[in-house]
Motif scaffolding. Structure first.
Motif, short mmCIF file in Angstrom:
data_model
loop_
_atom_site.label_atom_id
_atom_site.label_comp_id
_atom_site.label_asym_id
_atom_site.label_seq_id
_atom_site.Cartn_x
_atom_site.Cartn_y
_atom_site.Cartn_z
N UNK A 193 0.88 -1.19 -0.06
CA UNK A 193 0.06 -0.13 0.01
C UNK A 193 0.92 1.22 -0.02
N UNK A 194 0.82 2.20 -0.89
CA UNK A 194 1.36 3.44 -0.74
C UNK A 194 1.49 4.09 0.44
N UNK A 195 2.59 4.81 0.57
CA UNK A 195 2.71 5.36 2.01
C UNK A 195 1.98 6.65 2.13
N UNK A 196 1.53 7.23 1.00
CA UNK A 196 0.77 8.27 0.71
C UNK A 196 -0.33 8.48 1.79
N UNK A 197 -0.55 9.31 2.85
CA UNK A 197 -1.59 9.57 3.94
C UNK A 197 -1.70 8.38 4.90
N UNK A 198 -0.65 7.56 5.04
CA UNK A 198 -0.31 6.80 6.36
C UNK A 198 -0.12 7.74 7.45
N UNK A 199 -0.69 7.23 8.56
CA UNK A 199 -0.16 7.90 9.85
C UNK A 199 1.00 7.05 10.32
N UNK A 200 2.01 7.90 10.97
CA UNK A 200 2.80 7.13 11.58
C UNK A 200 3.00 6.93 13.21
N UNK A 201 3.04 5.79 13.71
CA UNK A 201 3.01 5.47 15.12
C UNK A 201 4.59 5.54 15.56
N UNK A 300 7.06 13.41 5.33
CA UNK A 300 5.78 13.04 4.48
C UNK A 300 4.88 12.47 5.34
N UNK A 301 5.30 11.50 6.37
CA UNK A 301 4.52 11.12 7.19
C UNK A 301 4.77 11.20 8.64
N UNK A 302 4.60 12.38 9.24
CA UNK A 302 5.04 12.77 10.54
C UNK A 302 4.22 11.94 11.58
N UNK A 303 5.03 11.91 12.86
CA UNK A 303 4.42 10.99 13.89
C UNK A 303 2.99 11.49 14.51
N UNK A 304 2.19 10.54 14.29
CA UNK A 304 0.79 10.93 15.01
C UNK A 304 0.59 10.50 16.34
N UNK A 305 1.20 9.46 16.63
CA UNK A 305 0.92 8.69 18.04
C UNK A 305 2.37 8.26 18.25
N UNK A 306 2.66 8.78 19.60
CA UNK A 306 4.01 8.62 20.20
C UNK A 306 3.69 7.72 21.52
#
Length: 568
Positions: A193-201, A300-306
Motif C-alpha cells: 500500500x503506498x505510504x501517501x496518507x499513512x499515519x505514523x506511530x 511526508x508521514x510525521x508521527x501521529x501517535x508516540x
C-alpha cells in the motif's frame, strides 16, 4: 599399618554442610547486586542476604534508583533447601512477589515464573524485604529476581525471529549506546500500500532499563501486528509503525534500574533534548526529528501517535500520565501543560485503550503538568504541535499525541493473581486494537493498487456495498490495443516475478489461480462485475494481461496489481 583416626558423625555432617553452602553471584546479563552473604541457620536452613546495589555501583545516585536486583544461587542440595532471604538496601517499599528460573542440570534454565505465593515478602522497616523460599528437589541452581528480567540477548533473538515477516519493512540501527550496543528500530507496514496518507506511530520501550513490562508490551503488539487479523492488516494499510524495542541496551545489560552506562537518567534529558550528549537520547531524538521534519517542511508521514513505555512502583494497575490543558500555553511565558487539543487527544487515546484492555481500564490516569518539560512528549508538543503553522496553514498537520504509559509489578487483570509476562503481551495486543480505534479505522472491503504496469494497460475498480453485507466489484480495464485478447488473473498470493521469455519485461504480481478471458473493445477497454461475498479475511490479488494477436511476436502488456480484501 597405622590406624586411621575415628571421625565423628557430627564432623562428617559439618563437612557435608560446608560443601553444600549455597553461593550467590550476580555477574550475568541484567544482574545486579551488592555483596551477598550466606549464613547457616537453625534447622538446616540458610540465611541469605541480598543487598540492592546502585546503578553502576554509583553511590551518588538517589536511593529511589535502587529498585532492581537479580542474582544466581548455586550449590543447592539435591534434596532442596530452605532459604531465608532478606533483600536489603532496597529503594522501594511496595510488596512484589519475586520470580525465579530453575535449572535441573546446573547449566540450562527454564522460563521465569513467580515464586510460590508462600514467599510473598514482608517489608521490614523501609528498605528490607524478607521471604522464605524452599527450593525444589533436584534443582542445584536457580536465578532469582525482583521481577521478570528481559535481557539484550532475549531482545536480539526476538528481533531476529520477527524480522523476516512480510509486514516488516526494515530493521535498522538508529545509533549506538555509550558502550557501543546498537539501538534498533523495527518498522512495520503493508509495503503493498503506498505510504501517501499513512499515519505514523512511534513507540520506544523502557528508557529506564529494568521497567520490563514495557518489553512484554512490545512483544505482544508486534505479535498482534503480524498475526494477520483483519484489524491488524487494516492498521498496517493505514499506518507506519516504528518501534524501538530497547532504548537503553547498556542499562539493561549492566542490570541498572534507571540509568545508562554513564549513570544518566535518560528521561530527564528530554528537558533539553538538543543539548543532550547522551548517546541514546541523541539516537532517539535524531530519528524522531527525521520523521517529523520541520513546521515549514514537514516530513511526508510525521508521527501521529508516540507511546513512551515505562513501568511504575507504588501503583496497582497500568496507567497513563495525561498532560493538563493550558488554554494560554506559550513557549516562553506560560509553558506548563499542553494546548487543550492535545489534552483532548490524550483523553481519546486513554479511553480507546481502556475500552480494549480490562487491565489498563483498572488504572487511574495520573496528571502531569510538564513543568520542567522533562519528557519526550514535551519535545513533540513544543517543537511541532504547538508551533504556529503545524496545525494550521501552511502545514495543516495532525497533532502529535505523545503520552507515557506505565506498567506495574503487582497484581494482574483479575486483581488477585500476580501479573505475568503474558499479561503484558496481552496488553500490547490490546494496544494494537486501541490504535485501530484511535486512528478512526473501520473494517470494510477495499481495492488497493500495488506494483507497476508493464506499459499502458490499466486495471481499476470500485466497490458498492450490498444489503447482503457483501460488495459488488466493478472492474475496468483500459489501455489495451484495439480488440486485444486478454485475461483477468485472480490469485491468493501477492508476487513480483518476471514473466517467461519473450515477455520478461512484464511482472506477474499474483499467483493466477483463476483466469477470466476478455476481448478488448475497439477502444482497448473491457469490464467485469461480480459480487464479493462478506467473507471475513477474504484476500485476492488481481492483474490484467492483454496480447496483441495481430502481430506475429504476440506482444504482451500487463497492468499493475489490484488487491481485493475484506477487512472484517
Amino acid at each position: 599399618m597405622p590406624r586411621l583416626a575415628a571421625v565423628s558423625p557430627l564432623a562428617i555432617a559439618c563437612v557435608h554442610a560446608i560443601a553444600q553452602t549455597p553461593t550467590v553471584t550476580a555477574g550475568g546479563e541484567m544482574m545486579r547486586l551488592g555483596t551477598p552473604s550466606v549464613v547457616a541457620a537453625a534447622g538446616g536452613a540458610w540465611t541469605v542476604t541480598l543487598p540492592v546495589a546502585n546503578d553502576n555501583n554509583n553511590a551518588a545516585l538517589p536511593t529511589s534508583f535502587r529498585r532492581w536486583w537479580h542474582c544466581e544461587i548455586a550449590n543447592l542440595p539435591a534434596a532442596g533447601a530452605t532459604l531465608n532471604i532478606s533483600v536489603t538496601n532496597a529503594g522501594y517499599t511496595d510488596i512484589i512477589l519475586p520470580v525465579w528460573s530453575l535449572s535441573t542440570d546446573g547449566v540450562t534454565f527454564g522460563p521465569y515464573n513467580r515464586v510460590p505465593t508462600s514467599a510473598v515478602p514482608t517489608l521490614v522497616g523501609s528498605t528490607t524485604h524478607r521471604f522464605t523460599l524452599v527450593t525444589p528437589p533436584g534443582v542445584p541452581r536457580l536465578r532469582l529476581a525482583k521481577y521478570f528480567p528481559y535481557t539484550v540477548t532475549r531482545k536480539d533473538a526476538w528481533l531476529q525471529s520477527v524480522a523476516s515477516h512480510p509486514r516488516v519493512r526494515s530493521v535498522t540501527t538508529i545509533g549506538n549506546s555509550v558502550q557501543g550496543r546498537p539501538i534498533q528500530l523495527l518498522t512495520l507496514t503493508d509495503n503493498g500500500v503506498p505510504d501517501g496518507g499513512k499515519k505514523r506511530v512511534w513507540i520506544h520501550s523502557a528508557v529506564h532499563p529494568s521497567e520490563t513490562p514495557a518489553y512484554f508490551f512490545v512483544e505482544g503488539l508486534v505479535a498482534w501486528l503480524q498475526g494477520g487479523s483483519a484489524e491488524a492488516e487494516r492498521l498496517l494499510d493505514a499506518a507506519i509503525v516504528d518501534i524501538v524495542p530497547m532504548a537503553n541496551p547498556d542499562g539493561v545489560f549492566l542490570g541498572n534500574y534507571r540509568t545508562n552506562a554513564n549513570s544518566v537518567n535518560l528521561e530527564n534529558e528530554w528537558s533539553a533534548p538538543y543539548s543532550s550528549t547522551a548517546a541514546e537520547v541523541v539516537a532517539l531524538r535524531t530519528a524522531i526529528e527525521a520523521r517529523m521534519g520541520t513546521v515549514t517542511a514537514p516530513a511526508p508521514n510525521p508521527v501521529r501517535v508516540l507511546l513512551n513505555l515505562h513501568a511504575s512502583h507504588g501503583v496497582g494497575a497500568p496507567f497513563h500520565f495525561q498532560h493538563v490543558a493550558n488554554a494560554n500555553w506559550n513557549a516562553t511565558t506560560n509553558n506548563t501543560g499542553v494546548i487543550p487539543l492535545v489534552n483532548a487527544d490524550e483523553g481519546a487515546w486513554i479511553a480507546a485503550f481502556k475500552a480494549r484492555s480490562p487491565f489498563v481500564n483498572l488504572g487511574a490516569t495520573q496528571s502531569s503538568a510538564l513543568t520542567s518539560r522533562p519528557f519526550v512528549e514535551s519535545m513533540c508538543h513544543d517543537r511541532w504541535t504547538a508551533v504556529n503553522g503545524w496545525l494550521n496553514a501552511p502545514g495543516f498537520r495532525d497533532p502529535v499525541m505523545a503520552i507515557t504509559w506505565e506498567g506495574t509489578y503487582r497484581r494482574g487483570p483479575d486483581g488477585v493473581t500476580w501479573d505475568t509476562e503474558a499479561d503484558y503481551r496481552t496488553v500490547g495486543m490490546q494496544a494494537g486494537l486501541a490504535l485501530f480505534d484511535f486512528l478512526g479505522l473501520q473494517l470494510t472491503a477495499s481495492l488497493t493498487p500495488y506494483g507497476s504496469p508493464c506499459a499502458s494497460l490499466s486495471l481499476a475498480g470500485a466497490l458498492t456495498p450490498q444489503l447482503s453485507g457483501g460488495h459488488f466489484a466493478s472492474l475496468q480495464i483500459a489501455g489495451a490495443v484495439p480488440s486485444a485478447l486478454g485475461l483477468l488473473a485472480v490469485g491468493s498470493q501477492q508476487l513480483a516475478v518476471p514473466l517467461p521469455s519473450p515477455w520478461q519485461a512484464c511482472t506477474l504480481l499474483g499467483n493466477a489461480e483463476v483466469t477470466l478471458s476478455f476481448v478488448a473493445t475497439p477502444a482497448g477497454a473491457a469490464s467485469f462485475g461480480f459480487l464479493v461475498p462478506p467473507t471475513p479475511g477474504l484476500d485476492a490479488f488481481l492483474q490484467a494481461f492483454a496480447i496483441d494477436w495481430t502481430q506475429r511476436s504476440l506482444p504482451l502488456d500487463a497492468s499493475r496489481g489490484l488487491r481485493l480484501r475484506n477487512d472484517y
